[in-house]
Design an enzyme around this catalytic site. Sequence first.
Site, PDB file in Angstrom:
ATOM      1  N   THR A  24     172.805  40.611  94.049  1.00  0.00           N
ATOM      2  CA  THR A  24     174.052  40.512  94.817  1.00  0.00           C
ATOM      3  C   THR A  24     174.501  41.853  95.401  1.00  0.00           C
ATOM      4  O   THR A  24     175.450  41.904  96.170  1.00  0.00           O
ATOM      5  CB  THR A  24     175.194  39.941  93.949  1.00  0.00           C
ATOM      6  OG1 THR A  24     175.333  40.773  92.797  1.00  0.00           O
ATOM      7  CG2 THR A  24     174.898  38.518  93.510  1.00  0.00           C
TER       8      THR A  24
ATOM      9  N   LYS B  88     177.968  37.146  88.080  1.00  0.00           N
ATOM     10  CA  LYS B  88     177.907  36.525  89.402  1.00  0.00           C
ATOM     11  C   LYS B  88     177.159  35.187  89.373  1.00  0.00           C
ATOM     12  O   LYS B  88     176.764  34.668  90.413  1.00  0.00           O
ATOM     13  CB  LYS B  88     177.231  37.469  90.413  1.00  0.00           C
ATOM     14  CG  LYS B  88     177.950  38.797  90.627  1.00  0.00           C
ATOM     15  CD  LYS B  88     179.059  38.663  91.666  1.00  0.00           C
ATOM     16  CE  LYS B  88     179.892  39.923  91.800  1.00  0.00           C
ATOM     17  NZ  LYS B  88     179.246  40.950  92.613  1.00  0.00           N
TER      18      LYS B  88
ATOM     19  N   GLU C 124     149.146  63.648  95.227  1.00  0.00           N
ATOM     20  CA  GLU C 124     149.911  64.809  95.676  1.00  0.00           C
ATOM     21  C   GLU C 124     149.847  65.903  94.627  1.00  0.00           C
ATOM     22  O   GLU C 124     149.372  65.676  93.508  1.00  0.00           O
ATOM     23  CB  GLU C 124     151.365  64.408  95.979  1.00  0.00           C
ATOM     24  CG  GLU C 124     152.122  63.845  94.800  1.00  0.00           C
ATOM     25  CD  GLU C 124     153.453  63.189  95.198  1.00  0.00           C
ATOM     26  OE1 GLU C 124     153.541  62.592  96.284  1.00  0.00           O
ATOM     27  OE2 GLU C 124     154.398  63.271  94.402  1.00  0.00           O
TER      28      GLU C 124
ATOM     29  N   HIS D  80     159.488  64.862  95.243  1.00  0.00           N
ATOM     30  CA  HIS D  80     159.344  64.029  94.052  1.00  0.00           C
ATOM     31  C   HIS D  80     159.582  64.853  92.789  1.00  0.00           C
ATOM     32  O   HIS D  80     159.220  66.030  92.739  1.00  0.00           O
ATOM     33  CB  HIS D  80     157.942  63.427  93.977  1.00  0.00           C
ATOM     34  CG  HIS D  80     157.752  62.267  94.902  1.00  0.00           C
ATOM     35  ND1 HIS D  80     156.527  61.962  95.448  1.00  0.00           N
ATOM     36  CD2 HIS D  80     158.614  61.341  95.370  1.00  0.00           C
ATOM     37  CE1 HIS D  80     156.656  60.890  96.216  1.00  0.00           C
ATOM     38  NE2 HIS D  80     157.919  60.498  96.187  1.00  0.00           N
TER      39      HIS D  80
END
Lengths: 378, 301
Positions: B17, B43, B209, B247
């Site tokens: 939601t 919800k 990487e 990162h």
Amino acid sequence: MRLLEFQAKRLFQEAGLSVPAGRLLRSPLAARELSFPVVLKAQVPVGGRGKAGAVKILQTPPAALAFAERLWDADIKGYYVKSLYAEQPIAADAEYYLSLYVDSCCNQPVFMTTAAGGVDVEAATAGGGDAVQFTPVDTTLGLRDFTIRALARSLNVSATAGFSAFVKALYRLFLETEATLIEINPLVFSENSWMCLDAKMMLDEKSAWRHPAMYRRLKSEQETLVARKRTPAEERALSEGLNYVRLNGAVGLIADGAGTGMLTMDMVADAGARAANFCEMGGLSDAQTMSRAMAVVLSDARVKVLLISLIGGMTRMDQMADGIAQYLNRHECLPPVVVRMCGTMAEEGCRTLRRARVAVFEDLETAVRTAVDRWNGE
Amino acid sequence: MTILINEHTRVLVQGITGTVGAFQTRIMQAAGTRIVAGVTPGKGGEEIHGVPVFNALAEAREICAFDAAISFVPGRFALDAALEAVSAGVRLLVQLTEGIPDHDVMALLRYAADKGTEVLGPDTPGVLSPGKSKLGVHPDAMFMPGPVGILSKSGSLSYEVGRQLTRRGIGQSTVVGIGGGPLWGLSQEKILAKFNQDPDTRVIVLLGEVGGTMEHDAAAFIRRHVTKPVVALIVGRTAPPGARMGHAGAIIEGERATASSKLQALKAAGAHIADSVLEIPDRVGAILKMDAPSFQKQKRR
């Protein structure tokens, strides 16, 4: 967040770990009023302070004052000295190394130990020889006696009640502060207790919301006591919360992803130029983030051309283009700007940029080549 | 076939939601994903893009069957939501959330290992099998179905490579983002093992990487177990040591974290090294043109 030694030692003490009696000096003059001999240690958040001349044993008040005055505001590996920690010197026969960290191979806490601690421990640990041992902890079991016995064996000491209490207190501190690293080097056995002569601690700021009081204190201390050599662009990036790394070239770089950011940086180098910086905005960026990133990168006078490398996944290219156009509208006499744009809502974004007369390409290689050509003055 | 997910995977969305959760749910549905339920505590009873929302996974479980969950739940509540998903017995949990405390991630991965749940992430763009299903946020238009398995730490880099392959008419079996670290559920090694066994994956593209040492473990695994050709690229060749390159895990600390040492290990393991991203379609295309039986790794040196 890397703590200063005195901050880590205060947490050590609160956790029941033994550290030498010590005092923080916020002015060099305070070095006269100590009991001697004394060890003075510059409070900067870097390793290898001893070899950098930032740690010394002193015998007299004048010698201590001279050392403190010489060190004050000195540059130690990119940090200015703003405080000293004064400690009673401890003599020991053997120096051990012990660290506890969050290990990214087994996703569990791991102890790293060697009986050959001291200033040259990096040589021993880098080799990864038999001298260094790794002992994982299973978090569902917690720290058990068999693990403590294994640690004692690895250091070639006996697993006494004192050793066990020391390791348990350390492990509890690791959990309670949500540290990612606690490193003690050297660890010594002195006057019947295990004593931590140095203390390095890294905390995980992602968990700061769970420890508001601890972080409030640590951060307010670091605001005054950690002074780093920073360029205006670095200062600005820090206050904007952007990931910014200063590099040595003239091509300013902004990317919307870490991987493509590093890729673009490598491609700029392959094309014969150098990036002036690496700047990544993160996955959920909007027009404002884009404008702010441009303000940061363009505050660096070395930037002769700005290359913006965007490949929209979570980020929307129409919003990125709005951010770029808005910034260019408000500023004059800027270096040339080259944009690579593709992905989510790229058509709308490219239209906005063309209207603003910005060089925009769908292809990364062409964008990099164009930026490097502009840098060459073509 | 694909790895991790396929067109039959029945998916539950945690945090459905929220703004991002609701938006991405619609895009995932358009990509073919069978989303059968959503959960947001408090919800229950609502509906998002035709998907029924429940208060808890246990409630959803009573009404419908699901075997995978994707979580958009923010950092502070992410651990609890993830433990709930693991405890409900999902086979795969895709943890998109960035910023989960490391000690929480340790707890999650330890429990998931016990319960046999595979966790992708955290801080991952997720997984996409073009034309079949997507549990993630990839821009679908850059991908098409085909024989190449892409495995990447970075989301954006996998989009770039997918886009270049697709433009050359080379499609992908599955595109997996494992996340930017510093902790990972499914590692490069585990994804390599899955691609190696997937009959529809003929070439594996490994996008690594600088920072950490995971690529060395991947290289050791390729040397011992991977029979399919692997094309590898490591980004961050020109990154300075000690700096965090976007990162959390991308910091060069020590020789083994550098691009050159990783490339050397991968090359020695028999992987084809791409010096640039532009070389990847050429390399992959050349390998695919060879006869099926000769899909072998380069000879070991």
